[in-house]
Every structure is written in C-alpha cells, then in structure tokens.
Design an enzyme around this catalytic site. Structure first.
Site, PDB file in Angstrom:
ATOM      1  N   TYR A  21       0.868  -1.183   0.000  1.00  0.00           N
ATOM      2  CA  TYR A  21       0.000   0.000   0.000  1.00  0.00           C
ATOM      3  C   TYR A  21       0.898   1.225   0.000  1.00  0.00           C
ATOM      4  O   TYR A  21       1.856   1.298   0.770  1.00  0.00           O
ATOM      5  CB  TYR A  21      -0.887  -0.002   1.235  1.00  0.00           C
ATOM      6  CG  TYR A  21      -1.716   1.254   1.423  1.00  0.00           C
ATOM      7  CD1 TYR A  21      -1.450   2.141   2.464  1.00  0.00           C
ATOM      8  CD2 TYR A  21      -2.771   1.559   0.565  1.00  0.00           C
ATOM      9  CE1 TYR A  21      -2.211   3.292   2.634  1.00  0.00           C
ATOM     10  CE2 TYR A  21      -3.535   2.707   0.736  1.00  0.00           C
ATOM     11  CZ  TYR A  21      -3.244   3.580   1.778  1.00  0.00           C
ATOM     12  OH  TYR A  21      -3.986   4.712   1.947  1.00  0.00           O
TER      13      TYR A  21
ATOM     14  N   ASP B 191       9.364   2.407  -1.089  1.00  0.00           N
ATOM     15  CA  ASP B 191       8.432   3.135  -0.234  1.00  0.00           C
ATOM     16  C   ASP B 191       8.783   2.780   1.215  1.00  0.00           C
ATOM     17  O   ASP B 191       8.406   1.724   1.705  1.00  0.00           O
ATOM     18  CB  ASP B 191       6.986   2.747  -0.570  1.00  0.00           C
ATOM     19  CG  ASP B 191       6.005   3.469   0.329  1.00  0.00           C
ATOM     20  OD1 ASP B 191       4.801   3.466   0.013  1.00  0.00           O
ATOM     21  OD2 ASP B 191       6.428   4.020   1.370  1.00  0.00           O
TER      22      ASP B 191
ATOM     23  N   LYS C  60       5.794   9.360   8.210  1.00  0.00           N
ATOM     24  CA  LYS C  60       5.613   8.854   9.569  1.00  0.00           C
ATOM     25  C   LYS C  60       6.691   9.331  10.554  1.00  0.00           C
ATOM     26  O   LYS C  60       6.662  10.456  11.015  1.00  0.00           O
ATOM     27  CB  LYS C  60       5.499   7.324   9.516  1.00  0.00           C
ATOM     28  CG  LYS C  60       4.212   6.857   8.776  1.00  0.00           C
ATOM     29  CD  LYS C  60       4.031   5.370   8.818  1.00  0.00           C
ATOM     30  CE  LYS C  60       2.960   4.906   7.859  1.00  0.00           C
ATOM     31  NZ  LYS C  60       1.609   4.937   8.401  1.00  0.00           N
TER      32      LYS C  60
HETATM   33  P1  KE4 Z   1      -0.175   8.631   4.369  1.00  0.00           P
HETATM   34  O1  KE4 Z   1      -0.709   9.311   3.127  1.00  0.00           O
HETATM   35  O2  KE4 Z   1      -1.275   7.855   5.128  1.00  0.00           O
HETATM   36  O3  KE4 Z   1       0.642   9.561   5.255  1.00  0.00           O
HETATM   37  O4  KE4 Z   1       0.899   7.528   3.902  1.00  0.00           O
HETATM   38  C1  KE4 Z   1       0.486   6.546   2.973  1.00  0.00           C
HETATM   39  C2  KE4 Z   1       1.409   5.344   3.083  1.00  0.00           C
HETATM   40  C3  KE4 Z   1       2.399   5.178   2.120  1.00  0.00           C
HETATM   41  N1  KE4 Z   1       3.246   4.135   2.177  1.00  0.00           N
HETATM   42  C4  KE4 Z   1       3.166   3.225   3.175  1.00  0.00           C
HETATM   43  C5  KE4 Z   1       4.137   2.077   3.189  1.00  0.00           C
HETATM   44  C6  KE4 Z   1       2.172   3.347   4.187  1.00  0.00           C
HETATM   45  O5  KE4 Z   1       2.106   2.417   5.172  1.00  0.00           O
HETATM   46  C7  KE4 Z   1       1.280   4.425   4.140  1.00  0.00           C
HETATM   47  C8  KE4 Z   1       0.162   4.616   5.157  1.00  0.00           C
HETATM   48  N2  KE4 Z   1       0.040   3.583   6.152  1.00  0.00           N
HETATM   49  C9  KE4 Z   1      -1.270   3.405   6.698  1.00  0.00           C
HETATM   50  C10 KE4 Z   1      -1.209   2.258   7.718  1.00  0.00           C
HETATM   51  N3  KE4 Z   1      -0.898   1.014   7.131  1.00  0.00           N
HETATM   52  C11 KE4 Z   1      -1.815   4.642   7.311  1.00  0.00           C
HETATM   53  C12 KE4 Z   1      -3.016   4.435   8.218  1.00  0.00           C
HETATM   54  C13 KE4 Z   1      -4.281   4.903   7.565  1.00  0.00           C
HETATM   55  O6  KE4 Z   1      -4.458   4.708   6.337  1.00  0.00           O
HETATM   56  O7  KE4 Z   1      -5.124   5.453   8.322  1.00  0.00           O
END
Ligand code: KE4
Length: 428
Positions: free
Chosen positions: A144, A239, A267
């Site tokens: 993801y 990523d 993060k």
């Molecule tokens: P954000 O746009 O949520 O800051 O980051 C997206 C993203 C990109 N790449 C990786 C590997 C990620 O894990 C994420 C976002 N992670 C999720 C949890 N698995 C965020 C939690 C959510 O969607 O509320």
C-alpha cells in the site's frame, strides 16, 4: 470496560464524518465493535475519553517511535509554534531535518518534503515518469502506497496483469498504466519487464511489506528487483514511509543493503505531525520544479512544526542504544506472544523487522498477499477484542503492523503477555 462517552461521540461523529472517521481503518470494520475515542497519550499508553488506558502498539500507525507526547517533541513543537506555525517560505529547520534524514539514507543526495506519505509517493511516481519518459508503473500486490489513483489497483490472478481499479472513482485510464506482480516473485517481475521493459518508468515496492501484515523480502528478492530495474533503465522506488527508521535507522535499504533510485519517507520523520518526503540522486531530483520540468508543490510542505517534531524525534532516536533497545523490546513481545499462542494450541506465523512486527493467525509461512489473505481474520479480530478489553491496543486489522516505541518498558511487555495468556485461552 465502560465506553459511554466514546459511544456518544461515535454516534455524533457518524452524523457528520463519513463512517465516523477521517481514515477508514479507524472504524474498526475489520475487527467489529465500535472504536474508542482518544483523549490523550503518554509514553507507551493512550487514554480514551472514558478514562480507559491502553498499552499502544499502533502508535499512530508508526510515527511515534519515541512514544506519545515525548517531552523533547512537545518542547520543540511548542517553541516552534511560538515563533509562527507557517511562513510559506524556507526556514533553517527544513535544511536541518533533511540533513538528519540523509545522514541515515546516504543514497539520498537531494530531498523534498511534502505533507503525507501519499503525496510523497504520488510525487515520486511523477518524477520517475518525467525522468525516464516512460509511463508504466509496476507495483506489488499487497503493498500500500497511500491513496494515489494509479496505485489503487487490485492484483491480478497472481500473474502479471494490467491493473483493474480497486476503488470507485478511479478511471481505467489511470490504472491502465499500472502493472501488478506478487511480492517475493522475481519471475513475475522478469515477465513484466520482458513484456513491457522499455515502457516502464519504475517499480515501487515496500521493501519490507507492512500493509498486508509484515511480510519480509526473501533472500535475493530486493537484489533481484534492483538488477531487473537497472537493466531496463527503470527506477526502483522503495516506499519506506513505514520502514524508515523502523526496519533499521536507515530503513530496509540499510537492513538489506540494497540501494533504490528513489526513497519515499513519512511517519517517523514527522514525529507525529503531517509530513512526507522523497529523495534520491541529484541527477533525478533536479528534474523537479523549480529546477526542472516535473511540477510538485505544497502550501505547508516543510512546515516548521512538522520539522521541529521530526528533528526532536530523530535527536532522541539517534541517542546511543535507543534503536537497539526498541528492537529488543519488539523481539521480547513477539517471542512472548508466539510462545503463548503455541502453548494455547493456536497456530501463528510471526514476522519482525526492527521495531515493527506481525502475528499472523496462519499455520503457513506468509510470503505474499495471497498467503496473508488466507490468515484467520476472524480469530485475529477475536484476539484484538480480547486484548483491547484487557487494556492492550493492537492494530484493528490483521493486515497491519504492530509497532514498538522507546517508551515501552519490560513492565508493558509483561502486562501485554499476561493479557495475551487470557486472550489466547479464550480463543483456544
Ligand atoms: P499517508 O498518506 O497515510 O501519510 O501515507 C500513505 C502510506 C504510504 N506508504 C506506506 C508504506 C504506508 O504504510 C502508508 C500509510 N500507512 C497506513 C497504515 N498502514 C496509514 C493508516 C491509515 O491509512 O489510516
């Protein structure tokens, strides 16, 4: 546990926030029951609006590697706020945080801050397309990368397929440029590069997958991706939004000694404030505006508060022995949970990379998305609820990671394992 105030807020939220949340996973759909509402966090614990405390292994989905409301982070953000929250012009803090990140990611010669992981991924993909002049993107099933249209793509039947949208509102035209391969499958990647090689701009992967549970790269997998992309003049994008400063201080690329062309971060580098970032060689990055023809911009990019939170977090994390202690605490938890599950006769498959880990309710090894989705999600849901009732908050989905912080001590681990003994007994 009494959760009357959370229940009242949940009803109110559902009237005006879609699904009662601002991000879907928070609705607890995968585990049942109503989510609690957070009131505060301190160190390893989160407190809900009814005054219930939970040992927190979600940690805002990874950012809070030093725990909730770390004094140095609170102090730094408060001081920055007093000087002004945003200027829309460069500040020294952006340089200092970039330098700090690059100290651990030597493959990054230039960096650009944005406001989320999604924005960083979206920008890195556009940059890869601009740099290579090619359009196709290879993504890995189960990884993801945020909610960018072109990457919301369902995997094909385990083979190389032209992506089908996994979300309404995404035109086929957007995903027609996305190819999907299984994780840990170099043959599928060879197949896709043989078929489409010259038209592929990049391959993007979570080098340690953290969004199908935590799935580790098999020996040679990342090296194979490096070789295949390099020989096709396509860019390899890691990523590391989740793995950065978690799989190792230098992310999975340091842990496995494989260097991508572009790295995406988020993060931890924002210490709990909105941030994302992407970087790579100057040759590639200088294609970005204002130097080059690839456009990307952002009102709050590099904002002083997020920079202050990120710097204070990395300052604390860089202290001698801190990362190792967090990793060892994660190992203690993971080993303890595995032992308790097995002694209760419950088959589990465990994975860990630094300060992130996963407990799959699965009898078999989990090497890819297909294996992960064969896990017993109902049993995971029951485990989640059993632990929550005993004051321990794990991710409300089998397909997420468990995170550790510097604030978690042996006392929290002992309390968690005691709760697990009862929760697993109830599952047996
Ligand atoms: P954000 O746009 O949520 O800051 O980051 C997206 C993203 C990109 N790449 C990786 C590997 C990620 O894990 C994420 C976002 N992670 C999720 C949890 N698995 C965020 C939690 C959510 O969607 O509320």
């Amino acid at each position: 546990m009494k959760r009357d105030t959370s229940a009242a807020l949940w009803r109110e939220a559902n009237r005006i926030l879609v699904g009662g949340v601002n991000s879907p996973v928070r609705a607890f759909k995968a585990v049942g029951g109503e989510p609690f509402f957070a009131a505060s966090g301190s160190g390893p614990r989160i407190r809900d609006v009814d005054g219930n405390d939970y040992i927190d292994y979600v940690l805002s989905w990874g950012p809070l590697v030093m725990g909730h409301a770390h004094p140095r982070v609170v102090e730094a953000v408060t001081a920055a706020m007093r000087l002004g929250s945003s200027f829309g012009i460069s500040t020294e803090a952006e340089i200092r945080l970039a330098q700090r990140v690059m100290r651990h990611f030597p493959a990054i010669e230039k960096l650009r801050f944005v406001n989320s992981g999604t924005e960083a991924v979206m920008s890195a993909i556009r940059l890869a397309r601009g740099f290579t002049g090619a359009d196709l993107v290879v993504k890995v099933a189960g990884c993801y990368h945020g909610h960018m249209d072109g990457l919301l793509v369902r995997a094909g039947s385990g083979l190389t397929t032209l992506g089908q949208p996994d979300s309404q509102g995404v035109p086929q035209a957007y995903t027609r440029c996305t190819l999907v391969v299984p994780y840990n499958d170099l043959d599928a990647v060879r197949e896709v590069f043989t078929a489409y090689g010259d038209d592929i701009a990049c391959l993007i992967v979570e080098p340690v997958a953290g969004n199908m549970g935590v799935v580790l790269p098999e020996p040679g997998y990342l090296e194979g991706l490096r070789e295949l992309t390099r020989s096709a003049d396509a860019l390899l994008i890691f990523d590391e939004v989740m793995t950065g400063f978690r799989a190792a201080m230098g992310g999975a690329q340091a842990r496995y000694n494989v260097t991508p062309d572009l790295t995406v971060l988020g993060k931890v580098i924002g210490g709990g404030l909105p941030v994302g970032g992407y970087g790579g060689s100057a040759e590639i990055m200088d294609r970005l505006a204002p130097l080059g023809p690839v456009y990307q911009a952002g009102t709050l990019s590099g904002n002083p508060l997020a920079m202050a939170a990120g710097l204070a977090t990395l300052d604390a994390l860089e202290q001698p022995g801190v990362f190792e202690r967090i990793e060892n605490t994660m190992t203690a938890l993971a080993q303890g949970l595995g032992d308790i599950a097995r002694s209760a006769g419950i088959p589990v498959y465990q994975t860990q990379a630094g300060s992130m880990a996963c407990l799959f309710f699965n009898e078999q090894p989990v090497r890819n998305y297909e294996h992960a989705t064969a896990s017993d999600t109902q049993r995971y849901a029951a485990f989640f609820r059993g632990m929550l009732e005993r004051g321990v908050y794990f991710a409300p989905s089998q397909f997420e990671a468990c995170f550790m912080s510097a604030a978690h001590t042996p006392a929290e681990i002992d309390q968690t394992l005691e709760a697990a003994r009862h929760a697993f007994q109830a599952l047996a």
